[in-house]
Design an enzyme around this catalytic site. Structure first.
Site, short mmCIF file in Angstrom:
data_model
loop_
_atom_site.label_atom_id
_atom_site.label_comp_id
_atom_site.label_asym_id
_atom_site.label_seq_id
_atom_site.Cartn_x
_atom_site.Cartn_y
_atom_site.Cartn_z
N LYS A 38 0.82 -1.20 0.16
CA LYS A 38 -0.03 -0.06 0.15
C LYS A 38 0.89 1.22 -0.03
O LYS A 38 1.80 1.23 0.76
CB LYS A 38 -0.79 -0.01 1.24
CG LYS A 38 -2.14 -0.91 1.05
CD LYS A 38 -3.27 -0.52 2.49
CE LYS A 38 -4.26 -1.31 2.10
NZ LYS A 38 -5.28 -1.14 3.31
N GLU B 142 0.80 -1.00 16.27
CA GLU B 142 0.68 -1.85 15.36
C GLU B 142 1.11 -3.38 15.50
O GLU B 142 0.51 -4.20 14.80
CB GLU B 142 1.30 -1.07 14.02
CG GLU B 142 0.84 0.05 13.57
CD GLU B 142 -0.62 -0.27 12.76
OE1 GLU B 142 -0.82 -1.28 12.48
OE2 GLU B 142 -0.82 0.88 12.22
N ASN C 29 -7.12 -2.83 9.09
CA ASN C 29 -7.54 -1.65 9.50
C ASN C 29 -8.09 -1.43 10.90
O ASN C 29 -8.85 -0.39 11.07
CB ASN C 29 -8.53 -0.88 8.33
CG ASN C 29 -7.99 -0.87 7.11
OD1 ASN C 29 -6.73 -0.13 6.86
ND2 ASN C 29 -8.43 -1.28 5.90
N HIS D 89 -8.31 1.98 12.50
CA HIS D 89 -8.00 3.18 11.57
C HIS D 89 -9.15 3.84 11.45
O HIS D 89 -8.94 5.14 10.88
CB HIS D 89 -7.31 2.35 10.49
CG HIS D 89 -6.09 1.87 10.58
ND1 HIS D 89 -5.68 0.78 11.49
CD2 HIS D 89 -4.73 2.07 10.08
CE1 HIS D 89 -4.30 0.68 11.15
NE2 HIS D 89 -3.86 1.44 10.42
#
Length: 370
Positions: free
Chosen positions: A143, A185, A246, A249
């Site tokens: 990404k 993360e 995600n 997110h």
């Protein structure tokens, strides 16, 4: 050195993790460096610590690094900085078969990767992530993007690197705040899909943040393995599996938007708080217990990360935060799916979430802890 394959149809590559990889950069890159001139993209902070080491190792192997250094920070993921970078790469006569080196954190990886994706319809690049967040997340999976006025990462492309070299030695130069942001993360992989890894994070998270090399290597390798499996299953986020990455997110990006995508709130800090909010909202919907939601919050708070929106000192209401979410890339046919939890270690995509309820929930969270 640990080697983790990212298996994609026709575009497989390796993530190599260990100490001293920057000193071995030419050997690690091998045939990917096919010219004497090697374009290296980095930022002002990383250049201060690692430019000399990279200069030396490349020069000793007969290469000549050509540097493009951008300002450190999220503001460099912009149209103007991208334009300058692409013009510089064209002036450097980079060809489609060449590989650009992205030396830095997530901003550098995203910016360089997107430039590589659009330069002459696609050239190669090598990710050399220097932050914990980039090593466990943004450098893996392809990404790439920049930010716009409308929101974060809304202009970009899927463009896989040719190689990822995660040198754990670079973590030694990170401020504690950056380590904590990266750790968000790490624990994410436990919360979304691996209860046992979440348990490990509860016990060892402080060691990762404090610089314990063995704990860091375990954390990075397990995180990359988890992401590799998901990316291999759903490279372009079309099947739902990759969307689970995600977690936190959608809530987090709304907070980043409200703080102007600035150093006031780092991406990892936003994701951490977003995961707390996702867990609390899951409990609100009676998907998980309040006890499990509190456990997620406690594990994140134990790493020194904020768990209450009030810590940000925002001057807005829940409706405004919910409105930021409507710019999310996951919007589909006018609806916004949310990554929620059926349990710790089992995330899922909920396509039946009321934005009015989200606004009310965010209003409650703004008032909590004030």
């Amino acid at each position: 050195m640990a080697v983790i394959p990212i298996d994609l149809a026709g575009r497989s590559y390796q993530v190599r993790t260990g100490s001293g990889l920057l000193k071995e950069l030419p050997d690690q890159c091998g045939a990917l460096l096919r010219k004497k001139a090697v374009p290296v993209i980095t930022d002002t902070n990383v250049a201060e610590y690692w430019r000399g080491a990279v200069e030396t190792t490349l020069a000793e192997a007969g290469f000549e690094p050509h540097w493009h250094i951008v300002d450190a920070g999220e503001a460099s993921k912009s149209w103007s900085v991208l334009e300058e970078l692409v013009d510089w790469l064209l002036a450097e006569e980079v060809e489609r078969g060449d590989h650009i080196i992205a030396l830095g954190g997530g901003v550098i990886g995203d910016l360089t990767g997107f430039a590589a994706a659009i330069l002459k319809r696609g050239c190669g690049f090598i990710q050399v992530p220097t932050t914990l967040l980039a090593q466990v997340d943004s450098s893996v999976g392809g990404k790439t993007a920049i930010n716009t006025r409308a929101g974060k990462n809304l202009v970009g492309a899927f463009h896989q690197p040719g190689l990822v070299l995660a040198d754990l030695d670079t973590l030694g130069t990170l401020p504690i705040r950056e380590m904590r942001a990266g750790y968000a993360e790490v624990i994410k992989y436990g919360i979304l899909g691996n209860r046992a890894f979440f348990d490990w994070c509860e016990e060892n998270g402080a060691k990762v943040v404090a610089g314990d090399r063995a704990a860091q290597e375990y954390a990075v390798c397990r995180s990359v393995e988890a992401k590799a499996a998901i990316v291999a299953e759903d490279e372009r986020e079309t099947k739902g599996a990759r969307a689970l990455l995600n977690l936190g997110h959608t809530f987090g990006h709304a907070l980043e938007a409200e703080t102007g995508f600035s150093d006031r709130l780092l991406h990892g800090e936003a994701v951490a708080l977003g995961m707390v909010l996702a867990a609390r909202y899951s409990a609100r919907k009676r998907l998980i217990s309040d006890t499990d939601a509190q456990r997620v919050s406690a594990a994140i708070g134990a790493a020194g990360l904020a768990t209450e929106i009030s810590a940000l000192g925002l001057d807005c209401n829940g409706t405004k935060l919910a409105a930021h979410m409507l710019h999310d890339k996951k919007m589909d046919a006018g609806t916004l799916p949310f990554i929620l939890l059926n349990s710790i270690g089992e995330a899922f995509l909920d396509r039946d979430v009321s934005m009015e309820d989200i606004a009310a929930f965010m209003e409650e969270q703004l008032e909590k802890g004030v």
